[in-house]
Design an enzyme around this catalytic site. Structure first.
Site, PDB file in Angstrom:
ATOM      1  N   GLU A 181      32.205  40.261  44.063  1.00 39.00           N
ATOM      2  CA  GLU A 181      33.242  39.410  44.645  1.00 39.00           C
ATOM      3  C   GLU A 181      33.784  40.089  45.904  1.00 39.00           C
ATOM      4  O   GLU A 181      34.122  41.267  45.888  1.00 39.00           O
ATOM      5  CB  GLU A 181      34.371  39.190  43.621  1.00 39.00           C
ATOM      6  CG  GLU A 181      35.447  38.259  44.166  1.00 39.00           C
ATOM      7  CD  GLU A 181      36.413  37.753  43.094  1.00 39.00           C
ATOM      8  OE1 GLU A 181      36.021  37.649  41.920  1.00 39.00           O
ATOM      9  OE2 GLU A 181      37.567  37.479  43.454  1.00 39.00           O
ATOM     10  N   ARG A 182      33.866  39.313  46.996  1.00 35.07           N
ATOM     11  CA  ARG A 182      34.308  39.864  48.287  1.00 35.07           C
ATOM     12  C   ARG A 182      33.466  41.071  48.701  1.00 35.07           C
ATOM     13  O   ARG A 182      33.974  42.020  49.306  1.00 35.07           O
ATOM     14  CB  ARG A 182      35.788  40.258  48.282  1.00 35.07           C
ATOM     15  CG  ARG A 182      36.732  39.248  47.677  1.00 35.07           C
ATOM     16  CD  ARG A 182      36.759  37.934  48.381  1.00 35.07           C
ATOM     17  NE  ARG A 182      37.607  36.977  47.662  1.00 35.07           N
ATOM     18  CZ  ARG A 182      37.550  35.668  47.841  1.00 35.07           C
ATOM     19  NH1 ARG A 182      36.715  35.135  48.712  1.00 35.07           N
ATOM     20  NH2 ARG A 182      38.334  34.871  47.163  1.00 35.07           N
ATOM     21  N   ASN A 224      38.594  40.634  37.975  1.00 30.19           N
ATOM     22  CA  ASN A 224      38.456  39.397  37.199  1.00 30.19           C
ATOM     23  C   ASN A 224      37.355  39.687  36.189  1.00 30.19           C
ATOM     24  O   ASN A 224      36.186  39.386  36.394  1.00 30.19           O
ATOM     25  CB  ASN A 224      38.080  38.228  38.113  1.00 30.19           C
ATOM     26  CG  ASN A 224      39.193  37.938  39.111  1.00 30.19           C
ATOM     27  OD1 ASN A 224      40.375  37.894  38.759  1.00 30.19           O
ATOM     28  ND2 ASN A 224      38.837  37.763  40.369  1.00 30.19           N
ATOM     29  N   LYS A 301      44.046  43.525  35.463  1.00 29.96           N
ATOM     30  CA  LYS A 301      44.650  42.417  36.209  1.00 29.96           C
ATOM     31  C   LYS A 301      45.088  41.409  35.150  1.00 29.96           C
ATOM     32  O   LYS A 301      44.246  40.804  34.482  1.00 29.96           O
ATOM     33  CB  LYS A 301      43.628  41.789  37.156  1.00 29.96           C
ATOM     34  CG  LYS A 301      44.108  40.513  37.851  1.00 29.96           C
ATOM     35  CD  LYS A 301      43.068  39.970  38.843  1.00 29.96           C
ATOM     36  CE  LYS A 301      43.554  38.691  39.516  1.00 29.96           C
ATOM     37  NZ  LYS A 301      42.590  38.164  40.514  1.00 29.96           N
ATOM     38  N   GLU A 305      46.739  34.816  39.005  1.00 29.56           N
ATOM     39  CA  GLU A 305      45.705  33.856  39.389  1.00 29.56           C
ATOM     40  C   GLU A 305      44.973  33.299  38.172  1.00 29.56           C
ATOM     41  O   GLU A 305      43.746  33.251  38.122  1.00 29.56           O
ATOM     42  CB  GLU A 305      44.738  34.509  40.395  1.00 29.56           C
ATOM     43  CG  GLU A 305      45.481  34.996  41.631  1.00 29.56           C
ATOM     44  CD  GLU A 305      44.595  35.583  42.718  1.00 29.56           C
ATOM     45  OE1 GLU A 305      43.564  36.176  42.382  1.00 29.56           O
ATOM     46  OE2 GLU A 305      44.958  35.456  43.898  1.00 29.56           O
ATOM     47  N   ARG A 356      56.134  33.437  47.256  1.00 30.13           N
ATOM     48  CA  ARG A 356      55.196  34.294  46.507  1.00 30.13           C
ATOM     49  C   ARG A 356      55.453  35.778  46.771  1.00 30.13           C
ATOM     50  O   ARG A 356      55.231  36.618  45.888  1.00 30.13           O
ATOM     51  CB  ARG A 356      53.760  33.924  46.913  1.00 30.13           C
ATOM     52  CG  ARG A 356      52.716  34.888  46.434  1.00 30.13           C
ATOM     53  CD  ARG A 356      51.341  34.339  46.711  1.00 30.13           C
ATOM     54  NE  ARG A 356      50.334  35.376  46.710  1.00 30.13           N
ATOM     55  CZ  ARG A 356      49.077  35.195  47.074  1.00 30.13           C
ATOM     56  NH1 ARG A 356      48.674  33.997  47.487  1.00 30.13           N
ATOM     57  NH2 ARG A 356      48.210  36.175  47.036  1.00 30.13           N
ATOM     58  N   LYS A 380      49.238  46.477  45.856  1.00 29.53           N
ATOM     59  CA  LYS A 380      48.625  46.175  47.155  1.00 29.53           C
ATOM     60  C   LYS A 380      49.583  46.564  48.277  1.00 29.53           C
ATOM     61  O   LYS A 380      50.797  46.462  48.108  1.00 29.53           O
ATOM     62  CB  LYS A 380      48.297  44.687  47.271  1.00 29.53           C
ATOM     63  CG  LYS A 380      47.183  44.238  46.334  1.00 29.53           C
ATOM     64  CD  LYS A 380      46.719  42.811  46.650  1.00 29.53           C
ATOM     65  CE  LYS A 380      45.681  42.377  45.620  1.00 29.53           C
ATOM     66  NZ  LYS A 380      44.930  41.172  46.026  1.00 29.53           N
ATOM     67  N   ASP A 385      48.589  39.505  50.300  1.00 26.90           N
ATOM     68  CA  ASP A 385      47.206  39.788  49.910  1.00 26.90           C
ATOM     69  C   ASP A 385      46.370  40.266  51.087  1.00 26.90           C
ATOM     70  O   ASP A 385      45.601  39.495  51.649  1.00 26.90           O
ATOM     71  CB  ASP A 385      46.595  38.498  49.305  1.00 26.90           C
ATOM     72  CG  ASP A 385      45.291  38.770  48.572  1.00 26.90           C
ATOM     73  OD1 ASP A 385      44.979  39.951  48.324  1.00 26.90           O
ATOM     74  OD2 ASP A 385      44.587  37.793  48.253  1.00 26.90           O
ATOM     75  N   GLU A 407      47.043  50.131  46.656  1.00 30.15           N
ATOM     76  CA  GLU A 407      45.721  49.504  46.681  1.00 30.15           C
ATOM     77  C   GLU A 407      45.403  49.103  48.114  1.00 30.15           C
ATOM     78  O   GLU A 407      46.117  48.296  48.715  1.00 30.15           O
ATOM     79  CB  GLU A 407      45.691  48.287  45.745  1.00 30.15           C
ATOM     80  CG  GLU A 407      44.315  47.636  45.641  1.00 30.15           C
ATOM     81  CD  GLU A 407      44.257  46.514  44.599  1.00 30.15           C
ATOM     82  OE1 GLU A 407      44.733  46.706  43.456  1.00 30.15           O
ATOM     83  OE2 GLU A 407      43.722  45.437  44.938  1.00 30.15           O
ATOM     84  N   GLU A 413      37.852  41.618  53.449  1.00 22.86           N
ATOM     85  CA  GLU A 413      37.964  40.238  52.957  1.00 22.86           C
ATOM     86  C   GLU A 413      38.598  39.277  53.977  1.00 22.86           C
ATOM     87  O   GLU A 413      38.032  38.240  54.289  1.00 22.86           O
ATOM     88  CB  GLU A 413      38.775  40.226  51.655  1.00 22.86           C
ATOM     89  CG  GLU A 413      39.052  38.829  51.134  1.00 22.86           C
ATOM     90  CD  GLU A 413      39.824  38.827  49.829  1.00 22.86           C
ATOM     91  OE1 GLU A 413      40.145  39.901  49.300  1.00 22.86           O
ATOM     92  OE2 GLU A 413      40.119  37.714  49.339  1.00 22.86           O
ATOM     93  N   TRP A 562      49.502  28.027  46.877  1.00 19.00           N
ATOM     94  CA  TRP A 562      49.119  29.444  46.984  1.00 19.00           C
ATOM     95  C   TRP A 562      50.213  30.307  47.603  1.00 19.00           C
ATOM     96  O   TRP A 562      50.160  31.532  47.515  1.00 19.00           O
ATOM     97  CB  TRP A 562      47.812  29.577  47.756  1.00 19.00           C
ATOM     98  CG  TRP A 562      46.645  29.107  46.945  1.00 19.00           C
ATOM     99  CD1 TRP A 562      46.016  27.901  47.045  1.00 19.00           C
ATOM    100  CD2 TRP A 562      46.025  29.793  45.849  1.00 19.00           C
ATOM    101  NE1 TRP A 562      45.022  27.813  46.096  1.00 19.00           N
ATOM    102  CE2 TRP A 562      45.011  28.958  45.347  1.00 19.00           C
ATOM    103  CE3 TRP A 562      46.224  31.043  45.249  1.00 19.00           C
ATOM    104  CZ2 TRP A 562      44.192  29.319  44.268  1.00 19.00           C
ATOM    105  CZ3 TRP A 562      45.404  31.408  44.178  1.00 19.00           C
ATOM    106  CH2 TRP A 562      44.410  30.545  43.698  1.00 19.00           C
TER     107      TRP A 562
END
Ligand SMILES: *[C@@H]1O[C@H](CO)[C@@H](O)[C@H](O)[C@H]1NC(C)=O
Ligand SMILES: *[C@@H]1O[C@H](CO)[C@@H](O)[C@H](O)[C@H]1NC(C)=O
Ligand SMILES: *[C@@H]1O[C@H](CO)[C@@H](O)[C@H](O)[C@H]1NC(C)=O
Ligand SMILES: *[C@@H]1O[C@H](CO)[C@@H](O)[C@H](O)[C@H]1NC(C)=O
Ligand SMILES: *[C@@H]1O[C@H](CO)[C@@H](O)[C@H](O)[C@H]1NC(C)=O
Ligand SMILES: *[C@@H]1O[C@H](CO)[C@@H](O)[C@H](O)[C@H]1NC(C)=O
Ligand SMILES: *[C@@H]1O[C@H](CO)[C@@H](O)[C@H](O)[C@H]1NC(C)=O
Ligand SMILES: *[C@@H]1O[C@H](CO)[C@@H](O)[C@H](O)[C@H]1NC(C)=O
Ligand SMILES: *[C@@H]1O[C@H](CO)[C@@H](O)[C@H](O)[C@H]1NC(C)=O
Ligand SMILES: *[C@@H]1O[C@H](CO)[C@@H](O)[C@H](O)[C@H]1NC(C)=O
Ligand SMILES: *[C@@H]1O[C@H](CO)[C@@H](O)[C@H](O)[C@H]1NC(C)=O
Ligand SMILES: *[C@@H]1O[C@H](CO)[C@@H](O)[C@H](O)[C@H]1NC(C)=O
Length: 846
Positions: A181-182, A224, A301, A305, A356, A380, A385, A407, A413, A562
């Protein structure tokens, strides 16, 4: 001298794939002249092959042989140290002392630290532990490979104990390989076909690269996560990965799926306070340690999401984290618990105060001090993000009795996916060096995560790398500077990004001054350049957040839950995050920082729109208006990106051809895509605000000929969505998938001369269309649309900002009245889409 020059030339001829990264041990031009200053022997104080000390000894001998062409023998001893004065001694301090070595004069070392004492051909490399010894060996080799043989003696200790890499690898999904992923460097080096690969050669090579920059653990699977990570066959496979990591001092960790006991069908609950659940996790943890005694720990995690977590059962995040912490405690393992917790379903833009960015501090409110000591909250760098610019996450100031790690995202990304050059350390430093002013005292983020500020024993750095099977690891040679710099900064965050970069250039390419200066200047300009042609003033990257996270799509930020909103309307733009009238986010910082962000006049320009909702005509501290800054920055950034290919071209014959060509290909692509970005963003905000560009550039392109205005045969106009990624909002596509389309025009108003012919088209991932450009029926250029295969960014199946691109044919002689024609041959369902051509006089870019 002559030999050295010869060696230099021989090296250039060898094709380099990038597989060895910065550990090439390339022959130095001055190799011969330095022979007398070098050791002839390596004495290794541990003969166990899986020991990092053993690895250290082999690397030193191999490195000296390769860099200098001088044979260096290796011997093993655990007892008597012969008084030889051309020997490298490699071992732990403890081994050295118990072998009769004198350790007075050597400073006390911290965990993973080392002592490096180079006195001509006599060298001591002594680690506090085994991997510390290996880190010392790599430091010695880094000096040698850069031609530095000076006398030195110093101790080096890491700033923080946690220096981990996260890989977002899946067990399945990349054909027979696991997808990442990414990840933009090919499929997984760890997984294939739902299980751990049988051939782990690349995993071992990765551990070697990581050890050389002080990384001590890798979490090998996606955050994930999949519950099958905890099945016996996968755990057996994980043991094999841990076995190939171990000689490099790299420990293995895994990401967990919170609902595993239920998902595996073994329990009907995953409530973290349920006795059966607790026992289940202890049991699984025992089974892992039975296979991997030095297992590093878990990354979690949860409640993010759509992922399950403790909140599913109304338990706190601390109760969730402690479930794993207690299972790991008997073994000394660590839980990295991600702070990226937010509700992606229920944010509502029609509420001015919904935000958010507030989520992390709100979710962790009241939990500080409730976590077990072996829990580290992984935060993060910014509150949203990994955007092109964000303020520092305020959560760092709230975790005072809990360890934290920062992080950072090495994989690009939201920052060009390795197809745009972006050297990230200058961005990371804005966060690491940020002073939170907790209790009005100096509180640098790097001091918080290292544990110094709040006296924590754990904490540090997690870097999301996502390398793949491509020989370049990340897909791009130049992107490897980010991986290298991540390790160097995790060891010592006070280092200067430019000096780290120059070590990397000398090791990865060579020390030629042109090579050094060119790559340094381009890399150091690269983040400001990218920020300039993407999202400015803290408005976020403005990429398509609903699909590929790659090309431009400013409209995708708003009108969805989002929470990456810009709140741009006809008159104004930005998120009001003030306490007095907005979301209150500014108030999550300690008072001295909060007051700075609360007021427009003290908010730095580059975060203005993160914190304030203002008219487009608002004046910045620079004196420019917001909207004019957008226009100017986009023109300046894209103009600078145009210089990258020609600057790189000065390195031809100064580096090997393979890497020269592969980098040139990407920089040329970037130059074209930066124009797509520039125009998409400028057109979008001009259309919304109606404020014209003072310099008259926006939507004024005198050199362009729209495809839809040419004479079309077999091509038909196509309305592009989002409209702003195509010039005039319209492209042309072939009328069927068996028709060759042609678009032609007579250049009747041109002055005869030499021009660059630029063609903007769309390279979708659903085929390999073929385009040909003719001048008076003479073929002047042709290409196949397969960059989706070679570039490796998230592919797009649509005509959009991800697939939009440009190819340029320089130096074409054109006479007034010539006929220019483009023929597009579709491939399958890809309809050879074409946007416009530009006939550019020399020196003009548009
Ligand atoms: C040598 O290395 C092995 C493997 O890391 C380790 O178990 C052993 O304790 C080391 N020996 C000494 C004398 O330190
Ligand atoms: C060791 O040092 C002595 C005196 O400095 C010198 O004569 C001798 O050649 C050296 N030995 C080696 C192997 O370099
Ligand atoms: C550094 O190495 C030299 C040469 O072996 C030695 O004389 C000196 O004592 C060493 N320094 C320390 C502090 O051990
Ligand atoms: C993938 O795994 C399945 C079942 O585990 C096996 O039948 C198949 O041959 C494997 N395919 C490859 C390409 O390894
Ligand atoms: C394992 O992979 C390496 C590198 O990817 C390759 O060179 C080697 O041939 C492979 N070994 C086997 C047995 O396939
Ligand atoms: C631990 O799990 C294994 C495998 O699932 C199972 O056989 C064993 O009975 C479990 N032990 C306990 C104490 O639950
Ligand atoms: C969690 O709390 C909410 C509100 O108090 C309640 O409606 C819900 O049923 C609870 N869920 C569980 C799984 O206990
Ligand atoms: C730091 O924490 C340790 C225990 O981890 C404690 O012994 C020490 O007193 C603390 N130091 C300060 C300055 O609070
Ligand atoms: C204050 O917030 C309201 C929305 O509640 C917004 O419409 C208004 O523009 C804001 N005022 C200022 C001065 O930013
Ligand atoms: C970025 O844009 C600003 C504003 O136009 C300009 O001052 C600066 O030089 C640009 N920097 C780069 C690297 O493009
Ligand atoms: C690997 O990356 C190189 C350099 O960007 C690229 O040319 C090549 O197509 C990639 N190969 C694979 C197998 O992905
Ligand atoms: C060509 O288009 C038709 C109709 O859209 C489609 O059914 C067919 O699969 C396409 N052919 C190829 C080779 O993709």
């Amino acid at each position: 001298m002559l030999l050295g020059i010869l060696f230099g030339l021989v090296n250039l001829a060898v094709a380099e794939t990038g597989l060895n990264g910065w550990l090439r041990y390339a022959r130095l031009p001055s190799a011969e002249t330095l022979h007398s200053e070098l050791p002839v022997h390596v004495l290794v104080l541990n003969s166990t092959e899986t020991s990092p000390v053993y690895t250290a000894g082999s690397e030193v001998a191999q490195g000296i042989g390769s860099i200098f062409g001088k044979k260096c023998s290796v011997g093993y001893s655990s007892g008597y140290i012969p008084p030889d004065n051309a020997t490298v001694i490699v071992g732990t301090i403890k081994q050295y002392a118990s072998s009769g070595g004198l350790i007075n004069g050597i400073p006390e070392l911290e965990a993973d630290g080392f002592w490096l004492n180079i006195s001509g051909s006599e060298v001591q490399i002594l680690g506090q532990n085994e991997r510390g010894t290996l880190y010392g060996a790599f430091e010695y080799l880094s000096l040698l490979a850069q031609g530095n043989t000076s006398q030195i003696a110093y101790a080096s200790n890491p700033d923080a104990p946690i220096r981990w890499i996260n890989q977002w690898d899946n067990l399945q999904g990349g054909g027979t390989h696991g997808s990442v992923e990414r990840g933009y460097g090919g499929p997984s080096i760890f997984f294939e076909n739902g299980t751990v690969k049988s051939n782990l050669t690349r995993a071992a090579q990765y551990a070697r690269l990581l050890a050389s920059i002080g990384i001590n653990a890798v979490v090998v699977n996606n955050v994930n996560a999949n519950e099958s990570m905890l099945t016996a066959p996968i755990m057996d496979g994980l043991k094999r990965i841990a076995d190939v990591f171990r000689p490099y001092g790299v420990q293995l960790g895994i990401s967990l799926y919170f609902a595993s006991p239920q998902a595996l069908g073994e329990l009907d609950t995953f409530d973290p306070l349920d006795g059966a659940v607790i026992e289940w996790w202890h049991n699984r943890t025992d089974q892992i340690y039975k296979r991997i005694p030095d297992f590093a720990g878990y990354l979690v995690k949860a409640n993010s999401e759509g992922q399950p977590g403790p909140l599913t059962y109304n338990r706190t995040l601390a109760e969730g984290a402690n479930l794993f912490a207690r299972a790991l405690q008997p073994y000394g393992g660590v839980v990295m618990f991600r702070a990226f917790v937010y509700d992606s379903q229920n944010l509502n833009e029609s509420y001015w105060k919904d935000d958010r960015a507030n989520a992390a501090v709100q979710f962790f409110n009241g939990l500080d001090g409730q976590f077990e000591d072996n829990v580290v909250i992984q935060v993060k760098y910014g509150p949203i993000d990994f955007q092109v610019r964000e303020p520092t996450s305020p959560l760092f100031a709230h975790l005072q009795q809990t360890s934290s790690a920062i992080e950072l995202e090495i994989t690009q990304e939201y920052l060009g996916q390795q197809c745009h050059l972006v050297y990230l350390p200058p961005l990371w430093k804005t966060v690491l060096d940020f002073d939170m002013r907790v209790d009005s005292q100096p509180s640098l983020v790097r001091g918080i995560v290292s544990g110094q500020r709040f006296n924590r024993t754990l904490g540090g750095y997690a870097g999301v790398a996502n390398v793949g099977t491509n020989q370049t690891w990340l897909g791009s040679h130049l992107a490897m500077s980010n991986l290298y710099a991540f390790g160097r900064l995790a060891w010592n965050p006070r280092l200067d990004p430019a000096s780290i970069l120059q070590d990397w250039i000398r090791l990865t390419f060579n020390s030629d001054p042109t090579v050094l200066d060119t790559i340094t200047s381009m890399s150091m300009e690269s983040w400001p350049t990218y920020e300039n042609y993407t999202g400015n003033l803290g408005i976020q990257t403005l990429t398509d957040i609903l699909y590929a996270h790659y090309g431009p799509n400013p409209a995708s930020q708003d009108n969805n839950p989002w929470g990456q909103w810009t709140r741009a309307d006809a008159n104004s733009i930005g998120m009001d995050r003030t306490v007095w009238n907005g979301t209150g986010f500014a108030g999550q910082y300690p008072p001295q920082v909060a007051v700075m962000y609360e007021n427009i006049s003290t908010t730095p320009d580059d975060l203005l729109l993160w914190f304030h909702h203002v008219p487009y005509t608002q004046h910045l501290q620079s004196g420019q208006t917001v909207i004019q800054h957008f226009y100017d920055a986009h023109y300046a950034g894209a103009a600078n990106a145009q210089t990258f290919p020609s600057r790189w071209a000065t390195l031809k014959s100064k580096i090997d051809d393979q890497r020269y060509e592969e980098v040139l290909f990407r920089l040329t692509y970037q130059a074209g895509h930066s124009i797509v970005w520039r125009d998409a963003i400028n057109n979008f905000y001009f259309n919304l605000s109606n404020v014209p560009d003072q310099a008259g550039r926006v939507e004024n392109h005198p050199y362009r000929i729209e495809a839809e205005s040419m004479d079309l045969s077999g091509y038909t106009p196509y309305t592009v969505s989002p409209w702003n990624v195509a010039s005039g909002g319209v492209a042309v596509v072939t009328t069927s998938n068996t028709t060759v389309g042609t678009a032609s025009t007579t250049l009747s108003s041109i002055t005869s001369g030499t021009y660059d012919v630029a063609v903007n088209y769309f390279d979708m991932a659903i085929g390999r269309s073929h385009w040909q450009v003719y001048l008076n029926d003479q073929l002047i250029g042709q290409w196949i649309g397969d960059s989706d295969l070679t570039l490796g960014h998230s592919p797009s199946n649509y005509i959009d900002g991800h697939s939009a691109t440009r190819i340029t044919f320089p130096g074409i002689q054109i006479q007034k009245g010539d006929v220019l024609k483009i023929a597009g041959t579709p491939d399958g369902i890809e309809p050879a889409p074409l946007d416009y051509i530009s006939i550019l006089p020399e020196g003009v870019v548009d």
